[in-house]
Design a protein around this motif. Sequence first.
Motif, PDB file in Angstrom:
ATOM      1  N   GLY A   1       0.836  -1.196   0.000  1.00  0.00           N
ATOM      2  CA  GLY A   1       0.000   0.000   0.000  1.00  0.00           C
ATOM      3  C   GLY A   1       0.863   1.235   0.000  1.00  0.00           C
ATOM      4  N   ALA A   2       0.253   2.358  -0.248  1.00  0.00           N
ATOM      5  CA  ALA A   2       0.986   3.621  -0.289  1.00  0.00           C
ATOM      6  C   ALA A   2       1.503   3.988   1.092  1.00  0.00           C
ATOM      7  CB  ALA A   2       0.077   4.724  -0.829  1.00  0.00           C
TER       8      ALA A   2
ATOM      9  N   SER B   1      -0.559   4.284   4.633  1.00  0.00           N
ATOM     10  CA  SER B   1      -1.757   3.447   4.571  1.00  0.00           C
ATOM     11  C   SER B   1      -1.994   2.648   5.842  1.00  0.00           C
ATOM     12  CB  SER B   1      -1.668   2.487   3.375  1.00  0.00           C
ATOM     13  OG  SER B   1      -0.531   1.645   3.487  1.00  0.00           O
TER      14      SER B   1
ATOM     15  N   ASP C   1      -5.306   0.506   2.482  1.00  0.00           N
ATOM     16  CA  ASP C   1      -5.609   1.835   1.959  1.00  0.00           C
ATOM     17  C   ASP C   1      -6.419   2.576   3.013  1.00  0.00           C
ATOM     18  OD1 ASP C   1      -5.688   3.797  -0.276  1.00  0.00           O
ATOM     19  OD2 ASP C   1      -7.850   3.456  -0.133  1.00  0.00           O
TER      20      ASP C   1
ATOM     21  N   ARG D   1      -9.498   0.437  -6.315  1.00  0.00           N
ATOM     22  CA  ARG D   1      -8.388   1.161  -5.696  1.00  0.00           C
ATOM     23  C   ARG D   1      -7.105   0.338  -5.760  1.00  0.00           C
ATOM     24  NH1 ARG D   1      -4.721   3.546  -4.910  1.00  0.00           N
ATOM     25  NH2 ARG D   1      -3.998   4.706  -3.080  1.00  0.00           N
ATOM     26  N   THR D   2      -7.197  -0.969  -5.559  1.00  0.00           N
ATOM     27  CA  THR D   2      -6.026  -1.834  -5.682  1.00  0.00           C
ATOM     28  C   THR D   2      -5.464  -1.771  -7.092  1.00  0.00           C
ATOM     29  OG1 THR D   2      -7.119  -3.346  -4.129  1.00  0.00           O
ATOM     30  CG2 THR D   2      -5.121  -4.140  -5.215  1.00  0.00           C
TER      31      THR D   2
ATOM     32  N   PHE E   1      -3.575   1.484  -7.707  1.00  0.00           N
ATOM     33  CA  PHE E   1      -2.279   1.457  -7.024  1.00  0.00           C
ATOM     34  C   PHE E   1      -1.273   0.636  -7.817  1.00  0.00           C
ATOM     35  CE2 PHE E   1       0.521  -0.960  -4.150  1.00  0.00           C
ATOM     36  CZ  PHE E   1       1.232   0.081  -3.562  1.00  0.00           C
TER      37      PHE E   1
END
Length: 271
Positions: free
Chosen positions: A60-61, A64, A236, A257-258, A261
């Motif tokens: 994740g970013a 997150s 996230d 969203r995945t 990313f």
Amino acid sequence: MRRTKSGDGAAAGTIADRTPAPDGGPVLRLEAVRKTYGRTVVLRDVALEVPPHTVTALIGASGSGKSTLLRCANLLEEIDDGAIFLDGAEITDPRVDADAVRRRIGVVFQAYNLFPHMTVLENVTLAPRRVHGLPRAEAEARARELLERLGLGGRSGAYPDRLSGGQQQRVAIVRALAVRPRLLLLDEITAALDPELVGEVLGVVRDLKEEGMTMVIATHEMSFAREVADQVCFLDGGVVLERGAPEQVFGDPQQERTGRFLERIIRAGRL
């Protein structure tokens, strides 16, 4: 409900502790874990199970919640709600001795945190001797065995400033393993390394997986996560938005969203 935090063995010849959970269940389990800093919610009702002798990769970013999740699992951070279990026993129960729990969980951070005034051998044997009460000879024998396995057999008398970044990170991993942990948590352990040193540290993690060590890894190394993990969790906004086998999460993400990313990761040439 707000939670207040307050002799392990390994099979001969192996790094991993193969002591099974009492009910054959997961080594680590998080139930509806919530963590806030002021008004900022960092973890939102996180649920996670880590079966024995498997690798779970957290991706994740930045921001997150990956690192916070690991710190909560080791009781370095106090959770605000939910519960965390180690081998079926709740470790976030206020009556639990947090130090006793931490003795069963090894942690390696991106910063090596080695004592600069101590040799490699002294860094590795400090916790086994001072915390676990091992005799010096036994602690040093265990340390030398691990250092040899991880390619550091000739560096036991060196001081940290005489080692490369990759060597220092391998020493940090040896230090975590020296206490025979039931669970190993790795938090962005290659983030502070030069690119040419990343491979040697990731090679150590591959070896640990083959030994059967149970690990949870927060990482930005997507290709490595895809290769080594048994399950991948995409975080996230403090939520485990998607989890599954690497081939599913990376090859056929179910959440938009995945997918966004991973598209950015691919464009950056990191997957």
